[in-house]
Write a protein that holds these residues in place. Structure first.
Motif, PDB file in Angstrom:
ATOM      1  N   ASN A   2       0.840  -1.212   0.000  1.00  0.00           N
ATOM      2  CA  ASN A   2       0.000   0.000   0.000  1.00  0.00           C
ATOM      3  C   ASN A   2       0.873   1.260   0.000  1.00  0.00           C
ATOM      4  O   ASN A   2       0.424   2.337   0.365  1.00  0.00           O
ATOM      5  CB  ASN A   2      -0.989   0.000   1.171  1.00  0.00           C
ATOM      6  CG  ASN A   2      -0.311   0.105   2.519  1.00  0.00           C
ATOM      7  OD1 ASN A   2       0.903   0.017   2.632  1.00  0.00           O
ATOM      8  ND2 ASN A   2      -1.115   0.309   3.554  1.00  0.00           N
ATOM      9  N   ARG A  11      -5.422   3.370  -1.241  1.00  0.00           N
ATOM     10  CA  ARG A  11      -5.340   2.946   0.165  1.00  0.00           C
ATOM     11  C   ARG A  11      -6.713   2.787   0.796  1.00  0.00           C
ATOM     12  O   ARG A  11      -6.880   2.040   1.760  1.00  0.00           O
ATOM     13  CB  ARG A  11      -4.508   3.953   0.965  1.00  0.00           C
ATOM     14  CG  ARG A  11      -3.026   3.866   0.653  1.00  0.00           C
ATOM     15  CD  ARG A  11      -2.249   4.804   1.548  1.00  0.00           C
ATOM     16  NE  ARG A  11      -0.834   4.823   1.224  1.00  0.00           N
ATOM     17  CZ  ARG A  11      -0.128   5.930   1.058  1.00  0.00           C
ATOM     18  NH1 ARG A  11      -0.718   7.111   1.157  1.00  0.00           N
ATOM     19  NH2 ARG A  11       1.151   5.872   0.785  1.00  0.00           N
ATOM     20  N   GLN A  12      -7.693   3.505   0.259  1.00  0.00           N
ATOM     21  CA  GLN A  12      -9.049   3.340   0.795  1.00  0.00           C
ATOM     22  C   GLN A  12      -9.547   1.928   0.582  1.00  0.00           C
ATOM     23  O   GLN A  12     -10.421   1.447   1.301  1.00  0.00           O
ATOM     24  CB  GLN A  12     -10.017   4.305   0.096  1.00  0.00           C
ATOM     25  CG  GLN A  12      -9.817   5.745   0.494  1.00  0.00           C
ATOM     26  CD  GLN A  12     -10.773   6.666  -0.241  1.00  0.00           C
ATOM     27  OE1 GLN A  12     -11.937   6.339  -0.421  1.00  0.00           O
ATOM     28  NE2 GLN A  12     -10.290   7.814  -0.661  1.00  0.00           N
ATOM     29  N   ASN A  64      -4.020   7.734  -2.244  1.00  0.00           N
ATOM     30  CA  ASN A  64      -5.060   7.818  -1.214  1.00  0.00           C
ATOM     31  C   ASN A  64      -6.299   7.036  -1.620  1.00  0.00           C
ATOM     32  O   ASN A  64      -6.950   6.395  -0.801  1.00  0.00           O
ATOM     33  CB  ASN A  64      -5.432   9.279  -0.952  1.00  0.00           C
ATOM     34  CG  ASN A  64      -4.249  10.049  -0.395  1.00  0.00           C
ATOM     35  OD1 ASN A  64      -3.500   9.533   0.431  1.00  0.00           O
ATOM     36  ND2 ASN A  64      -4.069  11.270  -0.868  1.00  0.00           N
TER      37      ASN A  64
END
Lengths: 221, 241
Positions: B48, B76-77, B73
Protein backbone atom coordinates in the motif's frame (compact mmCIF):
# COMPACT_ATOMS: atom_id res chain seq x y z
CA UNK A 1 7.49 56.59 53.63
CA UNK A 2 7.10 52.94 54.51
CA UNK A 3 6.36 50.18 52.07
CA UNK A 4 2.61 50.14 52.78
CA UNK A 5 2.31 53.80 51.86
CA UNK A 6 4.29 53.26 48.71
CA UNK A 7 2.08 50.33 47.85
CA UNK A 8 -1.00 52.51 48.26
CA UNK A 9 0.52 55.39 46.35
CA UNK A 10 1.50 53.21 43.38
CA UNK A 11 -1.68 51.09 43.37
CA UNK A 12 -3.72 53.00 40.75
CA UNK A 13 -0.76 53.45 38.40
CA UNK A 14 0.52 49.90 38.75
CA UNK A 15 -2.93 48.37 38.30
CA UNK A 16 -3.50 50.31 35.09
CA UNK A 17 0.00 49.35 33.91
CA UNK A 18 -0.55 45.69 34.84
CA UNK A 19 -3.58 45.67 32.56
CA UNK A 20 -1.35 47.03 29.79
CA UNK A 21 1.10 44.20 30.46
CA UNK A 22 -1.70 41.64 30.26
CA UNK A 23 -2.89 43.03 26.92
CA UNK A 24 0.63 43.21 25.54
CA UNK A 25 1.26 39.64 26.61
CA UNK A 26 -2.04 38.30 25.34
CA UNK A 27 -1.81 39.76 21.84
CA UNK A 28 1.88 39.05 21.42
CA UNK A 29 1.51 35.43 22.48
CA UNK A 30 -1.55 34.91 20.31
CA UNK A 31 0.33 36.25 17.29
CA UNK A 32 3.48 34.42 18.40
CA UNK A 33 1.61 31.12 18.51
CA UNK A 34 0.36 31.61 14.97
CA UNK A 35 3.89 32.49 13.81
CA UNK A 36 5.23 29.50 15.73
CA UNK A 37 2.81 27.11 14.11
CA UNK A 38 3.62 28.36 10.61
CA UNK A 39 7.38 28.25 11.20
CA UNK A 40 7.07 24.76 12.71
CA UNK A 41 5.34 23.55 9.53
CA UNK A 42 8.05 25.18 7.42
CA UNK A 43 10.68 23.47 9.53
CA UNK A 44 9.26 19.95 9.12
CA UNK A 45 8.40 20.50 5.46
CA UNK A 46 10.30 18.61 2.78
CA UNK A 47 10.50 21.83 0.75
CA UNK A 48 14.09 23.08 1.01
CA UNK A 49 13.14 26.75 0.66
CA UNK A 50 10.52 26.66 3.43
CA UNK A 51 12.83 24.66 5.65
CA UNK A 52 15.59 27.20 5.00
CA UNK A 53 13.33 30.13 5.88
CA UNK A 54 12.41 28.46 9.17
CA UNK A 55 16.00 27.65 10.05
CA UNK A 56 17.19 31.19 9.36
CA UNK A 57 14.27 32.68 11.28
CA UNK A 58 14.85 30.52 14.35
CA UNK A 59 18.62 31.00 14.27
CA UNK A 60 18.48 34.78 13.97
CA UNK A 61 15.70 35.35 16.48
CA UNK A 62 17.08 32.98 19.10
CA UNK A 63 20.59 34.27 18.50
CA UNK A 64 19.93 37.96 19.17
CA UNK A 65 18.72 39.79 22.29
CA UNK A 66 15.04 40.67 22.54
CA UNK A 67 15.86 44.29 23.31
CA UNK A 68 17.73 44.51 19.98
CA UNK A 69 14.66 43.13 18.20
CA UNK A 70 12.37 45.59 19.96
CA UNK A 71 14.59 48.55 19.03
CA UNK A 72 15.00 47.27 15.48
CA UNK A 73 11.23 47.19 14.99
CA UNK A 74 10.38 50.41 16.80
CA UNK A 75 13.20 52.66 15.61
CA UNK A 76 14.59 50.65 12.72
CA UNK A 77 11.36 50.38 10.78
CA UNK A 78 10.20 53.93 11.45
CA UNK A 79 11.06 55.08 7.91
CA UNK A 80 8.68 52.44 6.51
CA UNK A 81 5.90 52.05 9.04
CA UNK A 82 5.19 54.11 12.08
CA UNK A 83 4.13 51.88 14.94
CA UNK A 84 3.32 53.19 18.37
CA UNK A 85 5.21 51.57 21.20
CA UNK A 86 2.31 49.24 22.03
CA UNK A 87 2.00 47.89 18.49
CA UNK A 88 5.77 47.70 18.01
CA UNK A 89 5.96 45.87 21.34
CA UNK A 90 3.32 43.32 20.35
CA UNK A 91 5.05 42.58 17.07
CA UNK A 92 8.55 42.36 18.50
CA UNK A 93 7.44 40.08 21.32
CA UNK A 94 5.43 37.93 18.92
CA UNK A 95 8.32 37.54 16.49
CA UNK A 96 10.58 36.69 19.40
CA UNK A 97 8.28 34.17 21.09
CA UNK A 98 7.36 32.73 17.67
CA UNK A 99 10.84 31.30 17.22
CA UNK A 100 10.71 29.46 20.52
CA UNK A 101 7.10 28.35 20.06
CA UNK A 102 8.01 27.01 16.61
CA UNK A 103 10.59 24.74 18.21
CA UNK A 104 8.08 23.62 20.84
CA UNK A 105 5.50 22.71 18.17
CA UNK A 106 8.09 21.05 15.95
CA UNK A 107 9.29 18.92 18.86
CA UNK A 108 5.74 17.97 19.84
CA UNK A 109 4.71 17.07 16.28
CA UNK A 110 7.81 14.94 15.79
CA UNK A 111 7.29 13.25 19.14
CA UNK A 112 4.03 11.70 17.97
CA UNK A 113 4.57 8.04 17.07
CA UNK A 114 5.12 7.64 13.32
CA UNK A 115 2.56 4.85 13.44
CA UNK A 116 -0.19 7.45 13.90
CA UNK A 117 0.58 9.05 10.54
CA UNK A 118 0.95 5.63 8.92
CA UNK A 119 -2.36 4.42 10.30
CA UNK A 120 -4.08 7.57 9.06
CA UNK A 121 -2.48 7.33 5.62
CA UNK A 122 -3.33 3.62 5.39
CA UNK A 123 -7.00 4.59 5.74
CA UNK A 124 -6.67 6.83 2.69
CA UNK A 125 -6.31 10.14 4.54
CA UNK A 126 -4.30 12.84 2.79
CA UNK A 127 -1.20 14.15 4.56
CA UNK A 128 -2.88 17.46 5.40
CA UNK A 129 -6.02 15.79 6.73
CA UNK A 130 -4.02 13.33 8.82
CA UNK A 131 -1.96 16.22 10.18
CA UNK A 132 -5.03 18.26 11.09
CA UNK A 133 -7.23 15.50 12.49
CA UNK A 134 -4.75 13.02 13.97
CA UNK A 135 -1.30 14.50 14.58
CA UNK A 136 -1.92 18.12 15.60
CA UNK A 137 -4.53 17.49 18.30
CA UNK A 138 -2.15 15.07 20.02
CA UNK A 139 0.90 17.29 19.47
CA UNK A 140 -0.92 20.33 20.79
CA UNK A 141 -1.85 18.54 23.99
CA UNK A 142 1.69 17.36 24.42
CA UNK A 143 3.11 20.85 23.91
CA UNK A 144 1.02 22.54 26.60
CA UNK A 145 3.54 22.31 29.47
CA UNK A 146 6.39 23.79 27.38
CA UNK A 147 4.03 26.28 25.83
CA UNK A 148 2.97 27.42 29.30
CA UNK A 149 6.57 27.91 30.25
CA UNK A 150 7.16 29.98 27.15
CA UNK A 151 4.07 32.08 27.88
CA UNK A 152 5.38 32.90 31.34
CA UNK A 153 8.70 33.97 29.83
CA UNK A 154 6.73 36.06 27.33
CA UNK A 155 4.83 37.81 30.10
CA UNK A 156 8.04 38.84 31.83
CA UNK A 157 9.74 39.74 28.54
CA UNK A 158 7.04 42.31 27.93
CA UNK A 159 8.80 44.50 30.53
CA UNK A 160 11.40 45.42 27.90
CA UNK A 161 8.76 47.38 26.00
CA UNK A 162 9.31 50.03 28.70
CA UNK A 163 12.45 51.10 26.84
CA UNK A 164 10.58 52.18 23.71
CA UNK A 165 8.14 54.28 25.70
CA UNK A 166 5.63 51.61 26.67
CA UNK A 167 3.23 52.27 29.53
CA UNK A 168 3.24 48.77 30.97
CA UNK A 169 4.18 47.57 34.41
CA UNK A 170 7.94 48.03 34.37
CA UNK A 171 7.74 51.45 32.72
CA UNK A 172 5.37 52.43 35.46
CA UNK A 173 7.88 51.26 38.11
CA UNK A 174 10.66 53.29 36.54
CA UNK A 175 8.43 56.36 36.61
CA UNK A 176 7.29 55.86 40.20
CA UNK A 177 10.82 55.26 41.51
CA UNK A 178 12.06 58.41 39.82
CA UNK A 179 9.36 60.37 41.66
CA UNK A 180 9.53 58.87 45.17
CA UNK A 181 13.26 57.95 45.31
CA UNK A 182 12.30 54.73 47.18
CA UNK A 183 13.94 52.50 44.61
CA UNK A 184 13.99 49.25 46.56
CA UNK A 185 10.40 49.38 47.81
CA UNK A 186 9.01 50.44 44.45
CA UNK A 187 10.80 47.73 42.47
CA UNK A 188 9.96 45.14 45.13
CA UNK A 189 6.25 45.97 44.91
CA UNK A 190 6.45 46.00 41.14
CA UNK A 191 7.99 42.52 41.22
CA UNK A 192 5.04 41.33 43.30
CA UNK A 193 2.68 42.43 40.54
CA UNK A 194 4.59 40.31 38.04
CA UNK A 195 4.59 37.40 40.46
CA UNK A 196 0.84 37.70 40.91
CA UNK A 197 0.27 37.76 37.15
CA UNK A 198 2.51 34.72 36.67
CA UNK A 199 0.68 32.83 39.42
CA UNK A 200 -2.72 33.55 37.89
CA UNK A 201 -1.34 32.41 34.56
CA UNK A 202 0.10 29.23 36.05
CA UNK A 203 -3.21 28.26 37.64
CA UNK A 204 -4.97 28.91 34.36
CA UNK A 205 -2.51 26.66 32.52
CA UNK A 206 -2.81 23.90 35.09
CA UNK A 207 -6.54 24.02 34.77
CA UNK A 208 -6.35 23.77 30.97
CA UNK A 209 -3.87 20.92 31.14
CA UNK A 210 -5.99 18.97 33.58
CA UNK A 211 -9.10 19.65 31.58
CA UNK A 212 -7.62 18.42 28.31
CA UNK A 213 -6.10 15.32 29.81
CA UNK A 214 -9.19 13.81 31.31
CA UNK A 215 -9.29 10.24 30.06
CA UNK A 216 -7.79 11.19 26.76
CA UNK A 217 -4.14 10.84 27.41
CA UNK A 218 -2.27 7.65 27.00
CA UNK A 219 1.25 6.95 25.92
CA UNK A 220 0.44 4.23 23.44
CA UNK A 221 -2.75 3.03 21.91
CA UNK B 1 -6.27 -8.77 -7.18
CA UNK B 2 -2.68 -7.86 -6.34
CA UNK B 3 0.27 -8.70 -8.51
CA UNK B 4 3.86 -7.85 -7.69
CA UNK B 5 6.68 -8.09 -10.22
CA UNK B 6 10.42 -7.81 -9.54
CA UNK B 7 9.93 -5.63 -6.50
CA UNK B 8 13.16 -4.26 -5.08
CA UNK B 9 13.82 -2.13 -2.04
CA UNK B 10 16.96 -1.20 -0.20
CA UNK B 11 17.90 1.02 2.70
CA UNK B 12 21.29 2.43 1.85
CA UNK B 13 23.44 -0.57 1.01
CA UNK B 14 21.11 -3.09 2.62
CA UNK B 15 18.95 -4.89 0.08
CA UNK B 16 15.77 -5.68 1.96
CA UNK B 17 13.80 -6.97 -1.01
CA UNK B 18 15.69 -8.52 -3.90
CA UNK B 19 13.13 -8.87 -6.67
CA UNK B 20 9.86 -10.21 -5.31
CA UNK B 21 7.17 -11.72 -7.52
CA UNK B 22 3.85 -12.65 -6.06
CA UNK B 23 0.19 -12.89 -6.93
CA UNK B 24 -2.82 -12.66 -4.66
CA UNK B 25 -6.14 -13.78 -6.12
CA UNK B 26 -9.52 -12.53 -4.98
CA UNK B 27 -10.67 -14.13 -1.70
CA UNK B 28 -7.29 -15.72 -1.25
CA UNK B 29 -5.44 -15.73 2.07
CA UNK B 30 -1.70 -15.42 1.61
CA UNK B 31 0.55 -15.82 4.63
CA UNK B 32 4.14 -14.57 4.60
CA UNK B 33 6.49 -16.31 6.98
CA UNK B 34 10.20 -15.96 7.64
CA UNK B 35 12.71 -14.89 10.24
CA UNK B 36 12.75 -11.28 11.42
CA UNK B 37 14.75 -9.20 8.99
CA UNK B 38 13.75 -11.40 6.07
CA UNK B 39 11.82 -8.52 4.50
CA UNK B 40 8.27 -9.77 4.95
CA UNK B 41 7.00 -6.66 6.75
CA UNK B 42 8.70 -4.38 4.22
CA UNK B 43 7.06 -6.35 1.41
CA UNK B 44 3.65 -5.96 3.04
CA UNK B 45 4.20 -2.23 3.58
CA UNK B 46 5.17 -1.82 -0.07
CA UNK B 47 1.79 -3.19 -1.13
CA UNK B 48 0.00 0.00 0.00
CA UNK B 49 3.06 2.20 -0.57
CA UNK B 50 3.73 3.00 3.06
CA UNK B 51 7.22 2.06 1.90
CA UNK B 52 8.16 3.25 -1.56
CA UNK B 53 9.67 0.45 -3.65
CA UNK B 54 12.89 1.29 -5.51
CA UNK B 55 11.90 -0.64 -8.61
CA UNK B 56 9.44 -3.23 -9.84
CA UNK B 57 5.72 -3.20 -10.41
CA UNK B 58 2.70 -3.44 -8.21
CA UNK B 59 -0.65 -4.01 -9.89
CA UNK B 60 -3.91 -3.61 -8.03
CA UNK B 61 -7.03 -5.00 -9.69
CA UNK B 62 -5.13 -5.42 -12.95
CA UNK B 63 -3.91 -1.84 -13.10
CA UNK B 64 -0.30 -0.90 -12.58
CA UNK B 65 0.07 1.55 -9.72
CA UNK B 66 2.49 4.40 -10.23
CA UNK B 67 2.98 6.36 -7.01
CA UNK B 68 4.04 9.40 -9.04
CA UNK B 69 0.81 9.69 -11.01
CA UNK B 70 -1.82 7.55 -9.37
CA UNK B 71 -3.83 8.61 -6.39
CA UNK B 72 -2.41 6.52 -3.58
CA UNK B 73 -5.06 7.82 -1.21
CA UNK B 74 -7.76 6.36 -3.46
CA UNK B 75 -5.93 3.03 -3.58
CA UNK B 76 -5.34 2.95 0.16
CA UNK B 77 -9.05 3.34 0.80
CA UNK B 78 -9.49 -0.07 -0.76
CA UNK B 79 -6.61 -1.72 1.08
CA UNK B 80 -7.06 -1.98 4.84
CA UNK B 81 -4.05 -2.37 7.07
CA UNK B 82 -3.60 -3.69 10.58
CA UNK B 83 -0.36 -2.96 12.43
CA UNK B 84 1.60 -4.83 15.04
CA UNK B 85 1.23 -1.96 17.50
CA UNK B 86 -2.41 -1.18 16.64
CA UNK B 87 -1.90 2.59 16.17
CA UNK B 88 -5.38 3.48 17.31
CA UNK B 89 -5.92 7.24 17.65
CA UNK B 90 -5.56 7.76 21.42
CA UNK B 91 -7.38 11.10 21.48
CA UNK B 92 -10.53 9.63 19.97
CA UNK B 93 -13.03 7.15 21.32
CA UNK B 94 -13.40 3.72 19.74
CA UNK B 95 -16.42 4.98 17.80
CA UNK B 96 -14.55 8.07 16.62
CA UNK B 97 -11.63 5.88 15.55
CA UNK B 98 -13.99 3.88 13.37
CA UNK B 99 -15.91 6.72 11.75
CA UNK B 100 -12.91 9.03 11.19
CA UNK B 101 -11.94 7.82 7.72
CA UNK B 102 -15.45 7.00 6.44
CA UNK B 103 -16.66 10.49 7.39
CA UNK B 104 -13.61 12.59 6.49
CA UNK B 105 -12.28 10.60 3.53
CA UNK B 106 -15.34 8.97 2.02
CA UNK B 107 -17.66 11.80 3.09
CA UNK B 108 -20.14 9.32 4.51
CA UNK B 109 -22.96 10.74 6.62
CA UNK B 110 -22.06 10.55 10.30
CA UNK B 111 -25.23 8.70 11.17
CA UNK B 112 -24.58 6.04 8.57
CA UNK B 113 -20.93 5.74 9.55
CA UNK B 114 -21.92 5.23 13.18
CA UNK B 115 -24.34 2.50 12.25
CA UNK B 116 -21.71 0.73 10.19
CA UNK B 117 -19.18 1.16 13.01
CA UNK B 118 -21.56 -0.43 15.50
CA UNK B 119 -22.13 -3.40 13.21
CA UNK B 120 -18.39 -3.88 12.86
CA UNK B 121 -17.83 -3.56 16.60
CA UNK B 122 -20.48 -6.24 17.16
CA UNK B 123 -18.72 -8.39 14.62
CA UNK B 124 -15.40 -8.19 16.49
CA UNK B 125 -17.22 -8.67 19.79
CA UNK B 126 -16.82 -5.15 21.15
CA UNK B 127 -20.27 -3.67 20.74
CA UNK B 128 -20.18 -2.40 24.31
CA UNK B 129 -16.90 -0.50 23.90
CA UNK B 130 -17.99 2.14 21.38
CA UNK B 131 -17.64 5.08 23.74
CA UNK B 132 -14.46 4.30 25.64
CA UNK B 133 -10.99 5.59 24.83
CA UNK B 134 -8.41 3.13 23.47
CA UNK B 135 -6.17 3.30 26.55
CA UNK B 136 -8.76 1.49 28.63
CA UNK B 137 -8.76 -1.54 26.32
CA UNK B 138 -6.58 -4.65 26.51
CA UNK B 139 -4.15 -5.38 23.69
CA UNK B 140 -6.45 -7.93 22.13
CA UNK B 141 -9.37 -5.51 22.24
CA UNK B 142 -7.26 -2.73 20.74
CA UNK B 143 -6.26 -4.96 17.86
CA UNK B 144 -9.87 -5.98 17.24
CA UNK B 145 -10.83 -2.29 17.18
CA UNK B 146 -7.99 -1.69 14.72
CA UNK B 147 -9.36 -4.44 12.49
CA UNK B 148 -12.84 -2.92 12.68
CA UNK B 149 -11.40 0.51 11.88
CA UNK B 150 -9.78 -0.84 8.72
CA UNK B 151 -12.97 -2.70 7.77
CA UNK B 152 -15.02 0.49 8.18
CA UNK B 153 -13.60 1.66 4.85
CA UNK B 154 -15.05 -1.47 3.21
CA UNK B 155 -11.67 -2.48 1.75
CA UNK B 156 -11.21 -5.13 -0.92
CA UNK B 157 -7.98 -6.39 0.61
CA UNK B 158 -6.73 -6.51 4.18
CA UNK B 159 -3.04 -6.44 5.08
CA UNK B 160 -1.97 -7.71 8.51
CA UNK B 161 1.52 -6.86 9.77
CA UNK B 162 2.27 -9.25 12.65
CA UNK B 163 -1.11 -8.51 14.24
CA UNK B 164 -0.55 -10.69 17.31
CA UNK B 165 3.16 -10.17 17.96
CA UNK B 166 2.66 -7.43 20.53
CA UNK B 167 -0.03 -9.29 22.44
CA UNK B 168 0.11 -11.28 25.67
CA UNK B 169 -0.21 -14.97 24.79
CA UNK B 170 -3.69 -15.31 26.28
CA UNK B 171 -5.00 -12.51 24.03
CA UNK B 172 -3.74 -13.89 20.73
CA UNK B 173 -6.67 -16.25 20.24
CA UNK B 174 -9.40 -13.59 20.19
CA UNK B 175 -7.62 -11.66 17.40
CA UNK B 176 -6.94 -14.78 15.34
CA UNK B 177 -10.60 -15.79 15.70
CA UNK B 178 -11.71 -12.49 14.16
CA UNK B 179 -9.23 -12.92 11.32
CA UNK B 180 -10.37 -16.46 10.70
CA UNK B 181 -13.96 -15.32 10.45
CA UNK B 182 -12.92 -12.67 7.91
CA UNK B 183 -11.09 -15.28 5.86
CA UNK B 184 -14.14 -17.52 5.86
CA UNK B 185 -16.28 -14.66 4.62
CA UNK B 186 -14.04 -14.44 1.58
CA UNK B 187 -11.94 -11.40 2.39
CA UNK B 188 -8.71 -11.20 0.42
CA UNK B 189 -5.93 -11.14 2.99
CA UNK B 190 -2.16 -10.87 3.09
CA UNK B 191 -0.81 -11.73 6.52
CA UNK B 192 2.66 -11.52 8.04
CA UNK B 193 2.70 -13.71 11.13
CA UNK B 194 4.68 -16.00 13.36
CA UNK B 195 1.58 -18.00 14.30
CA UNK B 196 2.32 -21.13 12.32
CA UNK B 197 -0.71 -23.05 13.53
CA UNK B 198 -2.94 -20.23 12.34
CA UNK B 199 -1.10 -19.98 9.03
CA UNK B 200 -1.58 -23.64 8.44
CA UNK B 201 -5.25 -23.54 9.21
CA UNK B 202 -6.28 -20.39 7.36
CA UNK B 203 -3.83 -19.87 4.49
CA UNK B 204 -4.50 -20.77 0.87
CA UNK B 205 -0.93 -19.98 0.04
CA UNK B 206 2.14 -19.77 2.29
CA UNK B 207 5.29 -17.96 1.22
CA UNK B 208 8.61 -18.32 2.97
CA UNK B 209 10.93 -15.32 2.76
CA UNK B 210 14.60 -15.32 3.52
CA UNK B 211 17.05 -12.46 2.98
CA UNK B 212 14.67 -10.48 0.83
CA UNK B 213 13.56 -13.21 -1.53
CA UNK B 214 10.67 -15.65 -1.66
CA UNK B 215 12.45 -18.96 -1.26
CA UNK B 216 9.45 -21.19 -1.46
CA UNK B 217 5.71 -20.90 -1.77
CA UNK B 218 2.85 -23.33 -1.91
CA UNK B 219 -0.10 -24.75 -0.05
CA UNK B 220 0.20 -24.92 3.74
CA UNK B 221 0.34 -28.73 3.56
CA UNK B 222 3.24 -28.63 1.16
CA UNK B 223 5.23 -25.98 3.03
CA UNK B 224 4.67 -27.38 6.49
CA UNK B 225 4.71 -31.13 5.67
CA UNK B 226 7.29 -31.39 2.94
CA UNK B 227 9.26 -28.21 2.38
CA UNK B 228 11.54 -28.50 -0.63
CA UNK B 229 14.17 -26.02 0.48
CA UNK B 230 16.71 -26.63 3.21
CA UNK B 231 16.30 -23.08 4.57
CA UNK B 232 12.56 -23.50 4.90
CA UNK B 233 13.08 -26.76 6.78
CA UNK B 234 15.57 -25.06 9.08
CA UNK B 235 13.27 -22.16 9.80
CA UNK B 236 10.26 -24.37 10.45
CA UNK B 237 12.19 -26.68 12.75
CA UNK B 238 13.01 -23.62 14.87
CA UNK B 239 9.53 -22.15 15.13
CA UNK B 240 7.20 -25.04 14.53
CA UNK B 241 7.32 -28.46 16.01
Amino acid sequence: MDIIEIFQATLPGFTRAAWQTVQLTFWSLLLGTVIGLIIAFFKISRNVVLKGIATVYITVIRGTPLIVQIFAIYFGLSHMVVLDSFMAGIHALAIHAGAYIAEIFRGAIQSIDKGQMEAARSLGMKYSLAMRRIILPQAFRRSIPSLGNQFIIGLKDSSLVAYIGGTELWASALGAAADNFAQFETYFINGLYYLALVLIFTFLLQWIEKHLNVEKRSVSA
Amino acid sequence: MIEVKKLKKSYGSVHVLKGIDLKVEKSEVVVLIGASGSGKSTLLRCLNFLEMPDSGEICFEGKKVNPQYNDLNQMRQEIGMVFQHFHLFPHRTVMENLIEAPVYVKKMKKEKARQLALELLEKVGLGDKAHVYPHSLSGGQKQRVAIARALAMRPKVMLFDEPTSALDPELVGEVLAVMKELAQEGMTMVIVTHEMGFAREVADQVMFLDEGAIIESGSPEQIFESPREERTRQFLSQVYS
